[in-house]
Each structure stands twice: as C-alpha cells, then as structure tokens.
Design a protein around this motif. Structure first.
Motif, PDB file in Angstrom:
ATOM      1  N   ALA A  72       0.893  -1.201  -0.009  1.00  0.00           N
ATOM      2  CA  ALA A  72       0.055   0.300   0.060  1.00  0.00           C
ATOM      3  C   ALA A  72       0.959   1.231   0.311  1.00  0.00           C
ATOM      4  O   ALA A  72       0.610   1.628  -0.758  1.00  0.00           O
ATOM      5  CB  ALA A  72      -0.450   0.056   0.906  1.00  0.00           C
ATOM      6  N   GLN A  73       1.716   1.283   0.357  1.00  0.00           N
ATOM      7  CA  GLN A  73       2.795   2.317   0.535  1.00  0.00           C
ATOM      8  C   GLN A  73       3.542   2.692  -0.493  1.00  0.00           C
ATOM      9  O   GLN A  73       3.687   3.842  -0.600  1.00  0.00           O
ATOM     10  CB  GLN A  73       3.549   2.687   2.302  1.00  0.00           C
ATOM     11  N   MET A  74       4.644   1.418  -1.082  1.00  0.00           N
ATOM     12  CA  MET A  74       4.727   2.357  -2.502  1.00  0.00           C
ATOM     13  C   MET A  74       3.941   3.116  -3.680  1.00  0.00           C
ATOM     14  O   MET A  74       4.289   2.545  -4.427  1.00  0.00           O
ATOM     15  CB  MET A  74       5.801   0.696  -2.748  1.00  0.00           C
ATOM     16  N   SER A  75       2.435   2.220  -3.771  1.00  0.00           N
ATOM     17  CA  SER A  75       1.604   2.757  -4.669  1.00  0.00           C
ATOM     18  C   SER A  75       1.090   3.984  -4.969  1.00  0.00           C
ATOM     19  O   SER A  75       1.643   4.523  -5.998  1.00  0.00           O
ATOM     20  CB  SER A  75       0.432   1.894  -4.736  1.00  0.00           C
ATOM     21  N   PRO A  76       1.214   4.954  -4.131  1.00  0.00           N
ATOM     22  CA  PRO A  76       0.998   6.629  -3.980  1.00  0.00           C
ATOM     23  C   PRO A  76       2.240   7.191  -5.180  1.00  0.00           C
ATOM     24  O   PRO A  76       1.817   7.976  -5.843  1.00  0.00           O
ATOM     25  CB  PRO A  76       0.924   7.039  -2.861  1.00  0.00           C
ATOM     26  N   ASN A  77       3.566   6.813  -4.539  1.00  0.00           N
ATOM     27  CA  ASN A  77       4.799   7.309  -5.288  1.00  0.00           C
ATOM     28  C   ASN A  77       5.238   6.238  -6.079  1.00  0.00           C
ATOM     29  O   ASN A  77       6.504   7.300  -6.053  1.00  0.00           O
ATOM     30  CB  ASN A  77       4.756   8.218  -4.248  1.00  0.00           C
ATOM     31  N   SER A  78       4.977   5.389  -7.105  1.00  0.00           N
ATOM     32  CA  SER A  78       5.560   4.449  -7.572  1.00  0.00           C
ATOM     33  C   SER A  78       6.142   5.216  -8.376  1.00  0.00           C
ATOM     34  O   SER A  78       6.721   4.452  -9.194  1.00  0.00           O
ATOM     35  CB  SER A  78       4.732   3.600  -8.168  1.00  0.00           C
ATOM     36  N   ASN A  79       6.158   6.732  -8.683  1.00  0.00           N
ATOM     37  CA  ASN A  79       6.400   7.456 -10.048  1.00  0.00           C
ATOM     38  C   ASN A  79       7.817   8.847  -9.579  1.00  0.00           C
ATOM     39  O   ASN A  79       7.460   9.197 -10.394  1.00  0.00           O
ATOM     40  CB  ASN A  79       5.449   7.954 -10.881  1.00  0.00           C
TER      41      ASN A  79
END
Length: 531
Positions: A72-79
């Motif tokens: 969950a934590q890595m998803s919002p700013n995966s870019n």
C-alpha cells in the motif's frame, strides 16, 4: 549480568493457582541465561486472547500485515523517480509534476484521519482489505492517464491512492500491540516501520528499472502484482486481533470458528468484529487522533520526527531533480535505471537499520530497566535515538556539500546511506514510544505521528525551489543538518524529562493517555528485583 532473552529462546511460565492480571505471581518468560522477563500485559487463559496464540500464528498475521502495508505504501508515489518522463506527455513543468507527487503525500497525511475511524464500524482487518482494493483500482486509474489532458485526473488518482495507501501502514501498530508483549515490541516496530519506509524507496527503485525498458505508465501496472497478492494474503491469513482487557468494557461476540464463516464475518463488511455502540465509538475515534496530535508528549516527539524523518522524505522525493539533469546543467546525467541503482544506497541504509533495530531496540531498554530495579519507564525506548541523532546531521551535511560542489557520485551515495540509516534507526523508536504513551489507542497515536512525519516532506515539495534559490543547494541541506541538531536537544530533553511531559499529557487528556510506566518488567530467578 545476564543477557536479555530473545523471542526464540524463551519459555512461558505460569503460576500454578492464578491466571488473571491481578495475580500475585505474574506469568513470566525465562531465557537460557536465567533472565526472567515479566509478561506485560499479562495474558488471560482465554484461547481467543491473541497473546495466547502460537508464535507461528502471530508471525504469519504480522507478516501479512507487513506485506499489506508495504504494498500500500509504495503505490501512491511509485513514479517518484520517473515523473519527469511525464512532463512531455502532459505538457506541464517539472514543478507541476512535483505537485502530483505532493498529492500522494497529502493523501498519506489526511487519509488516516478520514478513514481510520471506520475501524470502529467494520473492524481493523476489514479496513485494511478494502483500502488495498481501492489502491488496486487507483493504480489502474493512474496507469490509464496517458493523454495530454489527463494531468488533473492523474493527480487526483495520486491523491486518492495516498488517502488509502497510508491506512494499512497506520493500522499495523494496532496488530503489534495486540499480538506481542512489551519486551517484544521493539523488534516488531523495527521490522514494521523500516518496511514502511523501505516501500517508499524500494517502490521507486523497482519502478526505475521498469521505466528503463517499458513505457512510463508501467510503473503503475507492475504494482498490481504486490497489491493483489497482499489482498489475497489478508483474506486468507489475517484474523481480527482486537481483545477487550479493560474491566467494564463491552466485548464483541465470539467470531465463527468455521474458516469461511469467519472470513465473511471479518471482511463482509466486518461489523461482527466490533461490539455494540459503533456510532459513539466512531465519533470518539475520529476525535482522539486530533487530541493526541496536540498532546505535549506528541508535540515534542512529533517535532523531532517532523525534521528527522521529513528531510529524508524530501531527499527521496527530489532525488531525480538532482541526478537527471545533464552535467553541464549541474546534474549527473542519470537515466531512470541509473537513478534506481543509486537508490540502493538507501536500501543498504534501511537494511542496516533493520538489523540494528532487531538486535537492540528491545535489548537496550530492557538493560536499562534491569539497571533500575527492573521497573519499566517508556523513556527507556528513546535511548536508541541517540545514535541516529548523531549520524543523520552528518549525512545531510555531506549530501549538501556533494551537491554544492558537484562532488563524485560516491560522496552522495555515502550521504544517502547515512541519511536513511539514521532516519530508520530513529523512526521505529519514536513510533514505539508514542504508542506506549497512549497504549489503549495505538492506531490513533500512529495517525498523529504519521501526520508529523509526512508534513515536512509535503511542505518541502512546495518550498524547495524558493528555499534552494535563496540559500543555494549546499546551505539548504546544511540548514537541514542544523535543524536536526536543534531537535536533538528536544530528544535529549525527552530522554531525561519525558516522564514530566507525560504527566502534563495525562492531566490534559486523562481519558486517553495510559502507559505501562512503573510495571515490573524484569526480575531475578528468586523473584527479587534485578539490580
């Protein structure tokens, strides 16, 4: 002096005639060197008490919650390492794309305040599951935003992904308090909080490798695998761990024993996991994080976290802006793959902090307790913040000098290692301390400290251009190093006088501030207090 027992080499001993927390002979763990650690809190004889579950079951649940929080934590700013590649797609500036990164950070900050209260209605495990499902949808949403007029929609997708991306990470503290004893929590928090930050750095690293050979939107597509796997693991293995220990509190009815019926009761929608009075509890749980956020002990610890963890978040969020520009423009000419490789310096720092925390986050506080008649005080946790308080400003100073004078990339690599090693040594310690200051409200305490942690990183995205233009890149990071030195003074005050601040907190918020202060945590084999 005998060594502190580890979780692996202990056996649980119970008194022959009593089983309650009021027993004259408390239940203890005895290590192979003869140490005796009193079990705090005292387990009951109820098989539904999570403290009585087999260690294998506890570790399985904890591992699944850790994986869910990581995904969950890595998803919002995966870019975060590849957002510059979206500039020509949306025909916007780099600063505008940084705003989309800030949207994810804003979601991280606000989301827990908005959605954690729903644990009072549908249960903690159900909130974790449905947050992961929404994250899964948001990642698809972001990956599909590939046209020139999709910038606003893409930014909104990052905001909503951030709203729910922080929720599993916040709820993990509740599972730790439910499943583990006081003398085991340091290891658990070290593992959990390090994985949370590792998700922020590691997710960007993996996305950098993906973006080297695939279109930029694949940095969102690949995350569907981990998020989907986390959804499956939560459904299969995560049980409800809430258990009422306070006298006079309303307990929930027992859940079904049948596995399928238990899963349905836990997740669809999960109302069976909560006792009656959900509306009143919902309102209470919405207000408690706000109270904890402004409590004196949280303000001081939060100020330390605001700086000591905010600056590393700023470093991760802006790394591409320093490494990607060509050498003649003051950068290093790195492509996404090279930037991803550079972030392994942070990986090494994070892994080093993980190893250090596993061996010392419980050992040092218990050693201090033994030296003081075996009596526990939460401030013993903070002794582990001394080492990172020295390392972190050194790393920030080296990083600023390296950028200012365009030193060899290995200088920046050393600085990155020191920054993340120091930050990730301090983070679990601070979370553990604040949660043990509000022990009946671990999730709400995590919400509050998360807000302090994220705020500086969010603010920095908007001010970094002006800040750097005003003082130069070297002094910007140099000022960050001095800021850490200043909050080190706050940490020293908490170590020495934290009990006074906790007393103020209890007087201001008597209904929510509760600790295990004064508990007898270590005794000698003959029952006398340890020296």
């Amino acid at each position: 002096m005998a060594a502190t027992p580890s979780m692996e080499d202990v056996e649980i001993k119970s008194p022959p005639t009593t089983t309650t927390t009021d027993a004259k002979e408390p239940k203890v763990e005895t290590g192979k060197h003869g140490d005796i650690v009193v079990l705090v809190p005292q387990p009951t004889d109820d098989p539904d008490d999570p403290l009585n579950w087999p260690m294998s079951k506890k570790i399985l649940i904890f591992a699944c919650v850790c994986f869910a929080a990581f995904a969950a934590q890595m998803s919002p700013n995966s870019n975060q390492l590849t957002f510059t590649e979206q500039v020509p797609v949306y025909q916007v500036s780099v600063a505008a794309m940084l705003d989309s990164v800030a949207a994810g950070l804003a979601g991280w900050l606000a989301g827990p305040f908005l959605f954690i209260p729903f644990c009072a209605v549908i249960g903690r495990s159900s909130v974790v599951l449905w947050s992961l499902i929404i994250i899964f949808v948001c990642q698809i949403w972001g990956a599909e935003m590939t046209h020139v007029d999709d910038y606003i929609s893409f930014t909104i997708s990052r905001l909503f992904c951030g709203f729910f991306g922080a929720v599993p990470a916040i709820l993990g503290s509740g599972y730790i308090i439910d499943l583990f004893y006081l003398h085991q929590r340091g290891k658990a928090f070290a593992i959990f909080e390090v994985l949370i930050i590792f998700a922020v750095v590691g997710g960007g690293t993996l996305s950098g490798f993906v973006a080297q050979t695939q279109p930029w939107n694949y940095v969102f597509w690949w995350t569907l695998g981990p998020v989907g796997a986390a959804i499956v693991s939560v459904i299969l293995f995560v049980d409800d761990t809430t258990y009422t220990r306070e006298p006079g509190s309303t307990a929930r009815p027992a859940l079904p024993k049948s596995r399928v019926a238990n899963r349905l009761a836990t997740f669809c929608p999960g109302t069976r996991t909560q006792p009656a009075g959900k509306t009143e509890t919902f309102i209470k749980r919405a207000l408690i994080p706000l109270q904890i956020t402004i409590a004196p002990v949280t303000v001081l610890t939060g100020t330390y976290v605001f700086i000591a963890l905010g600056l590393p978040v700023m470093q991760a969020s802006t790394l591409a802006t320093y490494l990607e520009p060509p050498v003649e423009a003051g950068g290093y000419g790195f492509n996404p793959l090279q930037i991803a490789c550079f972030t392994f310096t942070a990986w090494i720092g994070i892994i080093g902090a993980q190893v250090y925390g596993y061996f010392f986050n419980d050992k040092i506080p218990l050693w201090l307790a033994r030296r003081r008649d075996g009596t526990w005080h939460p401030e013993y946790r903070l002794a582990n913040a001394i080492f990172p308080s020295i390392i972190l400003p050194i790393g920030l100073g080296i990083y600023g000098a390296g950028l200012q004078y365009h030193l060899n990339i290995m200088v920046l690599a050393l600085a990155s290692f020191l920054i993340w090693f120091g930050a990730l040594l301090a983070l679990p310690v601070c979370y553990n301390y604040i949660i043990e200051c509000f022990l009946h409200h671990p999730v709400e305490a995590s919400v509050s400290l998360n807000a302090w942690r994220i705020s500086f990183g969010l603010m920095s995205v908007f001010i970094i251009t002006e800040w750097q233009a005003a003082v130069g890149v070297g002094w910007m990071w140099g000022m960050g190093a001095f800021f850490v030195v200043l909050v080190d003074i706050i940490m020293a005050f908490l170590i020495l006088k934290g009990h006074v601040v906790r007393g103020m907190t209890v007087r201001l918020f008597p209904g929510i501030a509760w600790t295990e202060d004064g508990a007898k945590i270590t005794v000698k084999a003959d029952g006398a207090a340890s020296p």
